[in-house]
Enzyme design. Structure first.
Site, PDB file in Angstrom:
ATOM      1  N   GLN A  20      39.764   4.672  15.243  1.00 27.16           N
ATOM      2  CA  GLN A  20      40.791   3.853  14.920  1.00 27.16           C
ATOM      3  C   GLN A  20      41.276   2.564  15.872  1.00 27.16           C
ATOM      4  OE1 GLN A  20      41.384   7.341  14.549  1.00 27.16           O
ATOM      5  NE2 GLN A  20      40.973   7.392  12.384  1.00 27.16           N
ATOM      6  N   CYS A  69      48.668   8.310  13.208  1.00 28.39           N
ATOM      7  CA  CYS A  69      47.255   8.532  14.027  1.00 28.39           C
ATOM      8  C   CYS A  69      47.941   9.401  15.271  1.00 28.39           C
ATOM      9  CB  CYS A  69      46.489   7.630  14.437  1.00 28.39           C
ATOM     10  SG  CYS A  69      45.053   7.908  15.451  1.00 28.39           S
ATOM     11  N   HIS A  94      46.306  15.071   3.867  1.00 22.15           N
ATOM     12  CA  HIS A  94      45.246  16.065   4.438  1.00 22.15           C
ATOM     13  C   HIS A  94      45.259  16.990   3.341  1.00 22.15           C
ATOM     14  CE1 HIS A  94      45.356  14.437   8.746  1.00 22.15           C
ATOM     15  NE2 HIS A  94      46.472  13.985   8.248  1.00 22.15           N
ATOM     16  N   GLU A 109      37.619  12.386   8.646  1.00 21.93           N
ATOM     17  CA  GLU A 109      38.590  11.613   8.651  1.00 21.93           C
ATOM     18  C   GLU A 109      38.345  10.610   7.546  1.00 21.93           C
ATOM     19  OE1 GLU A 109      40.677   9.839  11.807  1.00 21.93           O
ATOM     20  OE2 GLU A 109      40.324  11.616  13.056  1.00 21.93           O
ATOM     21  N   CYS A 160      41.158  15.140  15.575  1.00 21.26           N
ATOM     22  CA  CYS A 160      42.353  14.455  14.745  1.00 21.26           C
ATOM     23  C   CYS A 160      43.730  15.154  14.717  1.00 21.26           C
ATOM     24  CB  CYS A 160      41.914  14.472  13.135  1.00 21.26           C
ATOM     25  SG  CYS A 160      43.038  13.932  12.298  1.00 21.26           S
ATOM     26  N   GLY A 193      45.599  15.885  11.764  1.00 17.94           N
ATOM     27  CA  GLY A 193      44.823  16.810  10.971  1.00 17.94           C
ATOM     28  C   GLY A 193      45.204  18.124  11.541  1.00 17.94           C
TER      29      GLY A 193
END
Ligand SMILES: N[C@H](CCC[C@H](N)C(=O)O)C(=O)O
Length: 282
Positions: free
Chosen positions: A52, A81, A164, A213, A222, A225
């Site tokens: 990212q 994020c 997710h 991702e 993540c 996540g």
């Protein structure tokens, strides 16, 4: 005379458990990035490379220290994020000398503070539960997902500012994530695509998680996540309300608090700082 073109731009290369980021500071020097420029900088051969890209800009509210904009390596802009939030929080705390920071994102205000052992804790905000809160296609009929072919059971949908789908499996290592991930990410059930987690309980309040991702592919970690995973596991009765989530890159401590907010604690690392040549910038 520097060989760098004058409009070169300094950046920090950081990661959270191997989930890596280029961090640009646009608080005093505005920066407008196109998806193409993000992809160009994200190229792991001709750019810098990252999972990212993060731009730290001036906050729009007095309640925060900075505004964080996030793009995936494919150039898609996203709202959350977790690992990058810890990295930006660390950067802000280094500047202020304070043990806390508030970061504004499209998904809301995130409170960060130092934790024991040089770790950073971030309140990642409320978990949005079930499919109702994840942008879905018209029919929430998971029968059409290519699950049955792969022996996967229905996932748990959790929104952490980003979508997710958490699949619980007997053996996380056995899932062919590089093949299944893109199929599931792009399934019509997810009109905004989706982050895909495969999770195996490996002990009391201990979960092994692998991730595909959205917009980045398989990453070493993540944060959002891991938050979604703990909420999903708690809803399935597999754990209490907190767990250690064991990722490819290391372990995050996650707690689903009684106010439905999710607290994530983990490390940050600065790999290097550098200067982007102007040829990479819009
Ligand atoms: N690595 C990030 C998640 C990025 C999520 C992004 N892939 C999306 O499209 O939502 C994290 O630590 O939370």
């Amino acid at each position: 005379m520097s060989a760098l073109s004058p409009q070169g731009r300094s950046f920090l290369k950081m990661h959270g458990l191997g989930n890596d980021f280029v961090v640009l500071d646009a608080r005093s020097q505005p920066l407008v990035l196109s998806a193409e420029a993000v992809r160009r900088i994200g190229d792991r051969r001709t750019g810098v490379g990252f999972d990212q890209m993060v731009v730290v800009g001036p906050t729009k509210t007095k309640l925060a220290d900075a505004f964080m904009t996030i793009w995936n390596a494919d150039g898609s802009e996203v709202s959350a994020c977790g690992n990058a939030t810890r990295c930006v929080a660390w950067m802000l705390m280094q500047e202020s000398g304070q043990p806390h920071a508030v970061i504004e994102t499209r998904a809301g205000l995130l409170d960060a503070q130092t934790a024991a052992g040089g770790l950073i804790s971030v309140d990642m905000g409320p978990a949005y539960l079930d499919w109702r809160d994840i942008p879905l296609g018209q029919a929430v009929d998971t029968n059409h997902l290519p699950l049955r072919l792969e022996g996967l059971t229905d996932p748990v949908g959790v929104g952490m500012g980003n979508p997710h789908a958490v699949f619980f499996v007997d053996d996380a290592e056995a899932v062919d994530l590089s093949r299944l991930g893109p199929i599931l990410e792009h399934d019509p059930l997810f009109p905004e695509r989706c982050n895909i987690e495969v999770v195996q309980p490996i002990g009391p309040d201990r979960l092994r998680m692998r991730v595909w991702e959205r917009g980045a592919g398989i990453t070493l970690a993540c944060g959002t996540g891991a938050c979604a995973t703990v909420v999903a596991a708690a809803r399935r009765g597999l754990i209490g309300r907190s767990a250690e989530v064991v990722l490819d890159g290391g372990t995050l401590s996650i707690e689903w608090m009684k106010d439905n907010h999710v607290l994530m604690t983990g490390p940050v690392a600065l790999s290097y700082s550098g200067t982007l040549d102007g040829s990479l910038l819009p």
